[in-house]
Design a protein around this motif. Structure first.
Motif: not given
Length: 267
Positions: A139-144
């Motif tokens: 569930g770890v993800r990059l968000i911009t």
């Protein structure tokens, strides 16, 4: 039912990757008495366990098992304690304790407010979203952008550019081994396809990993670090850690720790 050492097996153990068995083999070689213990099946008031050491190699993150473990801890020495395991399971609480002890960790946001989360994202430009109760990098993800947010609460950390991370294994007051993990994506966790190799434990790595373990009041832990221009920073502390890739004899060292704890409990 009574023994000196009880073992709660790791739910994710498999025939080819069995952390629990690695340690119980060492206990067998030492001639130590131990019994398997199921947190899901034990009847606490018909099978009283007292003055024993209970090692939790792993457990399900659900209320019943934590209740059982807390009840067992009233009359036994549990390694790690239920409080330490619960603390490490919560990224928010772990971060709070690291901050309280002035241990470097990425700047973090935790709130149910989508509006405030959007402000944090705009200020940082790029953040890492993590489930508050997550494991193995799931569930770890990059968000911009705010548009990438789902329902709260939101545990967000500043993005620290990197191509690797480090896991340091701490037992007591000693950093006994470390691995470097690499991947071509955001998380370097082995369960997410990362590769690992053993590396020496340098003094700065040892110092911050031991401090992080003490901050969560754990007997032992796997402390995950990133290295930036200012040194090491703590990503998280694992209260039921794996030791894949380490050349240090972790099963032997854990068994030794359990035997020492059992001897103290017998007195």
């Amino acid at each position: 039912m009574r023994a000196d050492i009880y073992i709660v097996h790791k739910p994710t153990d498999t025939e080819g990757d069995n952390s629990t068995a690695m340690v119980t083999r060492e206990l067998d070689m030492k001639g130590e008495c131990w019994h398997p213990l199921s947190l899901a099946e034990i009847d606490l008031f018909r099978n009283r366990i007292e003055q024993a050491v209970i090692w939790v190699c792993g457990m399900e993150q659900e209320n019943h098992q934590f209740e059982v473990l807390q009840t067992l801890a009233a009359r036994n020495r549990v390694v790690n304690t239920p409080e330490a395991i619960a603390t490490c399971a919560s990224k928010a609480l772990t971060t709070a304790l690291l901050v309280r002890e002035n241990i470097r960790t990425p700047e973090t946001f935790f709130s149910a407010s989508r509006r405030d989360a959007a402000v944090f994202i705009r200020l940082q430009g790029k953040v890492v979203y993590k489930p508050v109760y997550g494991f193995d990098g799931n569930g770890v993800r990059l968000i911009t952008s705010e548009d990438q947010l789902e329902d709260g609460p939101y545990y967000l950390q500043e993005y620290v550019p990197n191509d690797r991370d480090f896991r340091v294994f701490v037992i007591g007051d000693e950093a006994v081994g470390a691995i470097e993990r690499r991947s071509d994506h955001l998380t370097h966790n082995i369960h997410q396809g990362g590769t690992a190799k053993a590396v020496p434990v340098d003094p700065e790595m040892a110092s911050i990993a031991i401090a992080a373990t003490e901050a969560v009041n754990a007997d032992y832990a796997g402390v995950d670090l990133l290295l930036d221009q200012d040194g090491y920073t703590v990503l998280e502390v694992n209260g039921t850690p794996n030791w894949h890739g380490m050349t240090a004899p972790i099963p032997v060292l854990i068994a030794d720790h359990l035997v020492s704890a059992a001897r103290l409990t017998r007195r």
